[in-house]
Design an enzyme around this catalytic site. Structure first.
Site, mmCIF file in Angstrom:
data_model
loop_
_atom_site.group_PDB
_atom_site.id
_atom_site.type_symbol
_atom_site.label_atom_id
_atom_site.label_comp_id
_atom_site.label_asym_id
_atom_site.label_seq_id
_atom_site.Cartn_x
_atom_site.Cartn_y
_atom_site.Cartn_z
ATOM 1 N N GLU A 190 0.802 -1.227 0.000
ATOM 2 C CA GLU A 190 0.000 0.000 0.000
ATOM 3 C C GLU A 190 0.836 1.279 0.000
ATOM 4 O O GLU A 190 0.833 2.057 0.969
ATOM 5 C CB GLU A 190 -0.926 -0.006 1.217
ATOM 6 C CG GLU A 190 -1.907 -1.146 1.225
ATOM 7 C CD GLU A 190 -2.894 -1.106 2.377
ATOM 8 O OE1 GLU A 190 -3.909 -1.797 2.300
ATOM 9 O OE2 GLU A 190 -2.644 -0.365 3.364
ATOM 10 N N GLU A 381 -5.551 -8.354 1.133
ATOM 11 C CA GLU A 381 -6.073 -7.922 2.438
ATOM 12 C C GLU A 381 -7.555 -7.647 2.292
ATOM 13 O O GLU A 381 -7.986 -6.983 1.345
ATOM 14 C CB GLU A 381 -5.371 -6.665 2.963
ATOM 15 C CG GLU A 381 -3.984 -6.890 3.501
ATOM 16 C CD GLU A 381 -3.409 -5.644 4.178
ATOM 17 O OE1 GLU A 381 -4.215 -4.782 4.616
ATOM 18 O OE2 GLU A 381 -2.183 -5.533 4.266
#
Length: 486
Positions: A190, A381
């Site tokens: 991320e 995720e």
């Protein structure tokens, strides 16, 4: 109807399934090669922050600053994964997982970020990989999950262009040591979060609030993402898959049909969803949606960077938790867009304040897969944080279980529509240190008592185990690994 926490309002999202009815899908619907996993991160779980030669990271430094973390908590022990990884891997295997995603702490193997190698740190990841394989868990190693060595931050960290070389060297070190056994690699976790929250908003390490720092860090992370991929590919066997992960949110306008809100949504999409993805395809930054990016980033780019930012990844890790509603904002220059908090929209939300909207998983799979050169997608995720109450040795986390079921159903929906999605990794295997939120929010399938380090598989984890056909764990074995079967 599923019983959910008091902050929920009716009606529930349509993607939820009635608790009393059987699910309209099974594991077999996903095919035999689908990857079923759970994820974790070094800083959030390992602890052992100064153990056996590990150097400090920016998060070690950040948590010592007053007012940065709720309740002044830190991750010096966290879930003690460094000492209890075998216990947690036993539970992951018993749950029926096929894959386990974890990250390496850069400063554990290179205390100064570059130069001298800490062999004891490398040995830990050696043991961890072997322990995964012994349990038939395929390891997926994320090289960078936000814990930059403090020594590199002292040199400018992500704002210093030299970090591209430092990161490439680190990637090569890990590939040489573990590449013969790790089949899946993720380069960055991320990047928009660690550069945005850490360099523009100041709410994550290193705690900077500066537009120039954000832009420099963002561009260097984009370069490092591709260069890290190239470093891995040069050393890994042809069977290894190399990917990277993107945070993303399904975005909708606050007032559908309103031109200002629609335009604001496109600009927000450029920053939140496309900024680090489109350059990997050779498309450059998404300046068509947000023209200001072009001249803002111009001072940090050098000739040839457009080509250096591109890399042919084997997979993209899609990391999605919610949708965001966007409205035009005259108070936020350049982007002219603001997110409307879920609490203000009379919708269900989690302990993180995120709307409960499992369909967002489907929408983001569709959005990313629409690119002609998009690689295979994995959900690396996906999860939800809700309050947990231990009752008679059980954790009846109805809301988390419902979310897990609904999110998996949305993945199958996309797969049935032709999206090349090859795996689902729940966040997270265990409860952990949730960055600036400390230990308050709990995402884990396994409950951790941070005082005793006792593990209890939550009802969500038990459902995942049943869905995957996990192995039965004997009471004797459960006692050895310190797990309460309830």
């Amino acid at each position: 109807m599923i019983k959910l926490p008091p902050n929920y309002s009716e009606p529930l999202p349509a993607a939820f399934y009635p608790a009393s009815a059987p699910l309209p899908f099974s594991r077999a619907d996903f095919g035999p090669d689908f990857q079923w996993g759970a994820s974790a991160a070094a800083y959030q779980t390992e602890g052992a922050w100064q153990h056996q030669g590990k150097g400090p990271s920016i998060w070690d430094d950040f948590t010592r600053r007053k007012g940065t973390i709720r309740r002044s908590e830190h991750a010096r022990v966290a879930a003690d994964f460094y000492n209890r990884y075998e216990t947690d891997l036993d539970l992951a295997a018993a749950m029926g997982l096929t894959d386990f995603r974890f990250s390496a702490a850069w400063s554990r193997v290179l205390p100064e970020g570059s130069g001298a190698v800490n062999r004891r740190g490398l040995d830990f990841y050696d043991r961890l990989v072997d322990a995964c394989l012994e349990r038939d868990l395929r390891p997926m190693l994320t090289l960078y999950h936000w814990d930059l060595p403090s020594a590199l931050q002292a040199k400018g960290g992500w704002t210093n262009r030299n970090i591209v070389g430092w990161f490439s060297d680190y990637a090569q070190l890990m590939a040489r040591r573990l590449g013969d056994r790790v089949p899946h690699w993720a380069v960055l976790n991320e990047p928009m979060v660690f550069v945005g929250a850490g360099h523009l908003l100041g709410i994550h390490a290193p705690g900077r609030r500066h537009l120039g720092a954000f832009l420099a860090a963002a561009h260097h992370a984009t370069l490092a993402q591709a260069e890290g991929g190239r470093a891995l590919r040069a050393l890994l066997p042809g069977s290894a898959e190399i990917g990277t992960t993107f945070s993303c949110s399904y975005l909708t306008p606050h007032r559908p049909g309103n031109r200002q809100d629609e335009a604001a949504t496109r600009r927000a999409d450029a920053v939140l969803n496309l900024f680090f993805m489109e350059p990997t395809l050779g498309l450059g930054y998404p300046t068509a949606q947000l023209p200001a990016l072009g001249w803002l980033l111009e001072r940090y780019q050098k000739p040839g960077d457009d080509q250096r930012m591109a890399f042919d990844f084997d997979f993209w890790g899609i990391q999605n938790y919610t949708r965001e509603v966007v409205k035009f904002s005259p108070w936020l220059p350049l982007q002219w867009a603001a997110l409307v908090p879920a609490r203000q929209r009379n919708v269900p939300y989690t302990d993180m304040g995120w709307e409960v909207y499992p369909e967002s998983v489907y929408q983001m799979l569709k959005q990313y897969s629409a690119y002609p050169k998009a690689p295979k997608l994995l959900i690396t995720e996906s999860g939800s944080a809700f309050p947990d109450v231990v009752t008679d040795g059980r954790v009846p986390d109805v809301a988390r279980r419902a979310y897990l079921q609904a999110a998996i159903g949305q993945v199958l929906r996309a797969k049935r529509e032709g999206v090349d999605v090859g795996g689902y990794f729940a966040w997270s295997l265990t409860d952990n240190f949730e960055w600036a939120e400390g230990y308050g929010p709990r995402f884990g399938l396994i409950h951790v008592d941070y005082e005793t380090q006792e593990r209890i598989m939550k009802d969500s984890g038990r459902w995942y185990k049943k869905f995957l056909g996990g192995a039965v764990m004997s009471a004797e074995r459960a006692g050895k690994v310190g797990m309460n079967l309830g």
